[in-house]
Design a protein around this motif. Structure first.
Motif, PDB file in Angstrom:
ATOM      1  N   ASP A 112       0.860  -1.181   0.000  1.00  0.00           N
ATOM      2  CA  ASP A 112       0.000   0.000   0.000  1.00  0.00           C
ATOM      3  C   ASP A 112       0.890   1.222   0.000  1.00  0.00           C
ATOM      4  O   ASP A 112       2.102   1.139   0.205  1.00  0.00           O
ATOM      5  CB  ASP A 112      -0.929  -0.001   1.209  1.00  0.00           C
ATOM      6  N   GLY A 113       0.286   2.379  -0.257  1.00  0.00           N
ATOM      7  CA  GLY A 113       1.068   3.595  -0.282  1.00  0.00           C
ATOM      8  C   GLY A 113       0.190   4.821  -0.406  1.00  0.00           C
ATOM      9  O   GLY A 113      -1.043   4.733  -0.478  1.00  0.00           O
ATOM     10  N   THR A 114       0.834   5.969  -0.423  1.00  0.00           N
ATOM     11  CA  THR A 114       0.153   7.245  -0.576  1.00  0.00           C
ATOM     12  C   THR A 114       0.865   8.061  -1.642  1.00  0.00           C
ATOM     13  O   THR A 114       2.084   7.939  -1.844  1.00  0.00           O
ATOM     14  CB  THR A 114       0.140   8.030   0.745  1.00  0.00           C
ATOM     15  N   VAL A 115       0.104   8.894  -2.346  1.00  0.00           N
ATOM     16  CA  VAL A 115       0.650   9.814  -3.334  1.00  0.00           C
ATOM     17  C   VAL A 115       0.050  11.191  -3.072  1.00  0.00           C
ATOM     18  O   VAL A 115      -1.118  11.310  -2.675  1.00  0.00           O
ATOM     19  CB  VAL A 115       0.332   9.327  -4.772  1.00  0.00           C
ATOM     20  N   THR A 116       0.827  12.235  -3.271  1.00  0.00           N
ATOM     21  CA  THR A 116       0.375  13.583  -2.932  1.00  0.00           C
ATOM     22  C   THR A 116       0.905  14.591  -3.940  1.00  0.00           C
ATOM     23  O   THR A 116       1.901  14.328  -4.635  1.00  0.00           O
ATOM     24  CB  THR A 116       0.839  13.957  -1.514  1.00  0.00           C
ATOM     25  N   ASP A 117       0.222  15.727  -4.012  1.00  0.00           N
ATOM     26  CA  ASP A 117       0.726  16.844  -4.813  1.00  0.00           C
ATOM     27  C   ASP A 117       1.249  17.964  -3.920  1.00  0.00           C
ATOM     28  O   ASP A 117       1.509  19.074  -4.376  1.00  0.00           O
ATOM     29  CB  ASP A 117      -0.367  17.381  -5.726  1.00  0.00           C
ATOM     30  N   GLY A 118       1.369  17.683  -2.631  1.00  0.00           N
ATOM     31  CA  GLY A 118       1.852  18.662  -1.675  1.00  0.00           C
ATOM     32  C   GLY A 118       0.783  19.187  -0.763  1.00  0.00           C
ATOM     33  O   GLY A 118       1.078  19.655   0.351  1.00  0.00           O
ATOM     34  N   LEU A 131       9.776 -11.157   2.284  1.00  0.00           N
ATOM     35  CA  LEU A 131      10.545  -9.945   2.522  1.00  0.00           C
ATOM     36  C   LEU A 131       9.609  -8.740   2.599  1.00  0.00           C
ATOM     37  O   LEU A 131       8.600  -8.679   1.890  1.00  0.00           O
ATOM     38  CB  LEU A 131      11.564  -9.715   1.404  1.00  0.00           C
ATOM     39  N   LYS A 132       9.985  -7.766   3.434  1.00  0.00           N
ATOM     40  CA  LYS A 132       9.235  -6.521   3.557  1.00  0.00           C
ATOM     41  C   LYS A 132      10.200  -5.352   3.393  1.00  0.00           C
ATOM     42  O   LYS A 132      11.333  -5.401   3.872  1.00  0.00           O
ATOM     43  CB  LYS A 132       8.548  -6.429   4.923  1.00  0.00           C
ATOM     44  N   ASP A 133       9.731  -4.294   2.714  1.00  0.00           N
ATOM     45  CA  ASP A 133      10.591  -3.139   2.510  1.00  0.00           C
ATOM     46  C   ASP A 133       9.718  -1.907   2.287  1.00  0.00           C
ATOM     47  O   ASP A 133       8.531  -2.007   1.988  1.00  0.00           O
ATOM     48  CB  ASP A 133      11.513  -3.361   1.312  1.00  0.00           C
ATOM     49  N   GLN A 134      10.347  -0.744   2.429  1.00  0.00           N
ATOM     50  CA  GLN A 134       9.685   0.526   2.160  1.00  0.00           C
ATOM     51  C   GLN A 134      10.204   1.092   0.843  1.00  0.00           C
ATOM     52  O   GLN A 134      11.338   0.827   0.441  1.00  0.00           O
ATOM     53  CB  GLN A 134       9.935   1.514   3.303  1.00  0.00           C
ATOM     54  N   TYR A 135       9.389   1.883   0.168  1.00  0.00           N
ATOM     55  CA  TYR A 135       9.804   2.505  -1.084  1.00  0.00           C
ATOM     56  C   TYR A 135       9.264   3.926  -1.129  1.00  0.00           C
ATOM     57  O   TYR A 135       8.296   4.279  -0.461  1.00  0.00           O
ATOM     58  CB  TYR A 135       9.295   1.700  -2.286  1.00  0.00           C
ATOM     59  N   ARG A 136       9.900   4.746  -1.971  1.00  0.00           N
ATOM     60  CA  ARG A 136       9.449   6.115  -2.180  1.00  0.00           C
ATOM     61  C   ARG A 136       9.970   6.601  -3.526  1.00  0.00           C
ATOM     62  O   ARG A 136      10.939   6.062  -4.071  1.00  0.00           O
ATOM     63  CB  ARG A 136       9.894   7.045  -1.051  1.00  0.00           C
ATOM     64  N   GLY A 137       9.340   7.599  -4.079  1.00  0.00           N
ATOM     65  CA  GLY A 137       9.752   8.135  -5.360  1.00  0.00           C
ATOM     66  C   GLY A 137       8.870   9.308  -5.747  1.00  0.00           C
ATOM     67  O   GLY A 137       8.041   9.786  -4.966  1.00  0.00           O
ATOM     68  N   THR A 138       9.035   9.778  -6.989  1.00  0.00           N
ATOM     69  CA  THR A 138       8.260  10.911  -7.495  1.00  0.00           C
ATOM     70  C   THR A 138       7.816  10.616  -8.918  1.00  0.00           C
ATOM     71  O   THR A 138       8.637  10.266  -9.773  1.00  0.00           O
ATOM     72  CB  THR A 138       9.083  12.204  -7.467  1.00  0.00           C
ATOM     73  N   ALA A 139       6.511  10.751  -9.166  1.00  0.00           N
ATOM     74  CA  ALA A 139       5.949  10.585 -10.502  1.00  0.00           C
ATOM     75  C   ALA A 139       5.713  11.956 -11.114  1.00  0.00           C
ATOM     76  O   ALA A 139       5.264  12.884 -10.427  1.00  0.00           O
ATOM     77  CB  ALA A 139       4.635   9.805 -10.431  1.00  0.00           C
ATOM     78  N   ARG A 140       6.022  12.075 -12.388  1.00  0.00           N
ATOM     79  CA  ARG A 140       5.844  13.339 -13.091  1.00  0.00           C
ATOM     80  C   ARG A 140       4.962  13.129 -14.312  1.00  0.00           C
ATOM     81  O   ARG A 140       5.091  12.127 -15.013  1.00  0.00           O
ATOM     82  CB  ARG A 140       7.199  13.922 -13.507  1.00  0.00           C
ATOM     83  N   ALA A 141       4.084  14.043 -14.545  1.00  0.00           N
ATOM     84  CA  ALA A 141       3.202  13.976 -15.701  1.00  0.00           C
ATOM     85  C   ALA A 141       3.978  14.320 -16.968  1.00  0.00           C
ATOM     86  O   ALA A 141       4.978  15.049 -16.922  1.00  0.00           O
ATOM     87  CB  ALA A 141       2.038  14.938 -15.517  1.00  0.00           C
ATOM     88  N   ALA A 195       0.102  19.220 -14.216  1.00  0.00           N
ATOM     89  CA  ALA A 195      -0.210  18.479 -12.991  1.00  0.00           C
ATOM     90  C   ALA A 195       1.084  17.925 -12.422  1.00  0.00           C
ATOM     91  O   ALA A 195       2.050  17.645 -13.155  1.00  0.00           O
ATOM     92  CB  ALA A 195      -1.170  17.338 -13.280  1.00  0.00           C
ATOM     93  N   GLY A 196       1.098  17.808 -11.093  1.00  0.00           N
ATOM     94  CA  GLY A 196       2.258  17.209 -10.448  1.00  0.00           C
ATOM     95  C   GLY A 196       3.329  18.225 -10.115  1.00  0.00           C
ATOM     96  O   GLY A 196       3.129  19.424 -10.267  1.00  0.00           O
ATOM     97  N   PRO A 197       4.511  17.733  -9.677  1.00  0.00           N
ATOM     98  CA  PRO A 197       4.875  16.311  -9.493  1.00  0.00           C
ATOM     99  C   PRO A 197       4.137  15.661  -8.323  1.00  0.00           C
ATOM    100  O   PRO A 197       3.546  16.344  -7.501  1.00  0.00           O
ATOM    101  CB  PRO A 197       6.382  16.385  -9.227  1.00  0.00           C
ATOM    102  N   PHE A 198       4.208  14.322  -8.269  1.00  0.00           N
ATOM    103  CA  PHE A 198       3.466  13.554  -7.287  1.00  0.00           C
ATOM    104  C   PHE A 198       4.412  12.653  -6.490  1.00  0.00           C
ATOM    105  O   PHE A 198       4.713  11.538  -6.916  1.00  0.00           O
ATOM    106  CB  PHE A 198       2.395  12.689  -7.969  1.00  0.00           C
ATOM    107  N   PRO A 199       4.905  13.102  -5.356  1.00  0.00           N
ATOM    108  CA  PRO A 199       5.710  12.212  -4.496  1.00  0.00           C
ATOM    109  C   PRO A 199       4.839  11.070  -3.961  1.00  0.00           C
ATOM    110  O   PRO A 199       3.674  11.273  -3.611  1.00  0.00           O
ATOM    111  CB  PRO A 199       6.165  13.132  -3.364  1.00  0.00           C
ATOM    112  N   TYR A 200       5.421   9.888  -3.886  1.00  0.00           N
ATOM    113  CA  TYR A 200       4.698   8.730  -3.364  1.00  0.00           C
ATOM    114  C   TYR A 200       5.623   7.927  -2.460  1.00  0.00           C
ATOM    115  O   TYR A 200       6.847   7.976  -2.573  1.00  0.00           O
ATOM    116  CB  TYR A 200       4.170   7.847  -4.503  1.00  0.00           C
ATOM    117  N   SER A 201       5.015   7.149  -1.561  1.00  0.00           N
ATOM    118  CA  SER A 201       5.770   6.275  -0.644  1.00  0.00           C
ATOM    119  C   SER A 201       4.836   5.191  -0.152  1.00  0.00           C
ATOM    120  O   SER A 201       3.605   5.313  -0.218  1.00  0.00           O
ATOM    121  CB  SER A 201       6.330   7.072   0.541  1.00  0.00           C
ATOM    122  N   GLY A 202       5.411   4.116   0.359  1.00  0.00           N
ATOM    123  CA  GLY A 202       4.583   3.024   0.850  1.00  0.00           C
ATOM    124  C   GLY A 202       5.412   1.845   1.311  1.00  0.00           C
ATOM    125  O   GLY A 202       6.640   1.930   1.450  1.00  0.00           O
TER     126      GLY A 202
END
Length: 304
Positions: free
Chosen positions: A52-58, A262-272, A278-285
């Motif tokens: 699961d994760g979340t994405v935001t525009d700030g 295995l379990k791990d965390q991830y994060r990044g940024t999606a750009r339109a 629109a964006g950018p959209f940082p995400y993590s989960g």
């Protein structure tokens, strides 16, 4: 018949019965110093990813989740096991696996409900993908075992040991593209190897002179050694039925199962893409990977 003769016959019969039981017990115990098993292992694998994760525009945030699994076909692979008895209750037990499989997986895509992140509340389509990949690993462990319970036909041992593992995954992936994302192609590779301490237990039952039934299990946590940086655990179980054709040579069949989670965390940024305001959209989960390998085996046993 006279009473002395009857007593003599009874004593002779008792001696014969005791000798028979002693011979049977000796045959069942089969305290061979060294055991070697060479097997062919025919496993299939199940590879799953969930998270699961979340994405935001700030300012606004949306949540998402995924749960995908991929199956692989069967392929015969080599497997080996050794046992060396140090004393009546002490032994060294070793196992070796070599798994490798090339597969193609297809992912049908998904839709992310973005809420108010995109003006107008439009959903974002996550593209479908095709992945051509290879999974492979080599696993070897050596365990010291002490027989907590031991008699002529049954033995239960507990032990500690060390496990060496080499895990490798390579993939070539292509996405279909969406209204917001262009089609893409990527090649990735991932490889880890190292050693870790682990726990071991084994049950051995000898129901008859030539037969042996065994159960064996190992467990380790990835934080115990240096195999992986991710949190997780490895567990393995095996069933073996063996028949000795002669004093030194036998045949065996069985079933092996093991799992790496295995379990791990991830994060990044999606750009339109260019032209879309629109964006950018940082995400993590958080993401969990689950590899299960299981299948039958058969082979030859040598006892010395």
């Amino acid at each position: 018949m006279s009473r002395p003769a009857s007593r003599f016959a009874l004593a002779l019969l008792s001696t014969a019965i005791l000798a028979t039981f002693a011979t049977a017990a000796q045959a069942q115990s089969r305290d061979d110093r060294f055991v070697l098993r060479l097997s062919a292992f025919n496993p299939e694998a199940e590879l799953g990813f969930s998270g699961d994760g979340t994405v935001t525009d700030g300012s606004d945030t949306a949540t998402f989740g995924f749960d995908e699994s991929f199956d692989t076909g069967r392929e015969w692979r080599p497997r080996g096991a050794i046992g060396f008895r140090i004393s009546d209750r002490q032994a060294l037990i070793g196992n070796f696996y070599d798994y490798r499989r090339d597969e193609t997986w297809e992912y049908g895509g998904n839709v992310l409900d973005t809420g108010t992140i995109i003006p107008g509340g439009d959903a974002i389509e996550i593209p479908g993908a095709r992945i051509d990949g290879r999974l492979s690993f080599r696993l070897a462990n050596l365990n010291y075992e002490y027989a907590v319970v031991k008699n002529d036909s049954f033995e239960w041992g507990l032990g500690l040991g060390v496990t060496y593992a080499k895990l490798e995954a390579t993939a070539n992936g292509a996405s279909t593209g969406t209204d917001l994302l262009d089609p893409e192609f990527e090649s990735v590779g991932w490889e880890r190897d190292g050693v870790s301490p682990g726990l071991h237990t084994r049950l051995t039952w000898t129901p008859a002179e030539r037969w042996t039934v065994g159960l064996e299990a190992q467990y380790l946590d990835t934080t115990w050694g240096n195999i992986l940086d991710e949190e997780g655990h490895f567990e393995r179980g095996g069933l073996l039925v063996e028949y000795m054709v002669s004093e030194r040579v036998g045949i065996h069949v069985g079933y092996d199962w093991f799992r790496l989670k295995l379990k791990d965390q991830y994060r990044g940024t999606a750009r339109a893409p260019d032209g879309i305001d629109a964006g950018p959209f940082p995400y993590s989960g958080n993401v969990t990977g689950d590899l299960k390998v299981h299948g039958p085996m058969a082979g030859v046993t040598f006892r010395f």
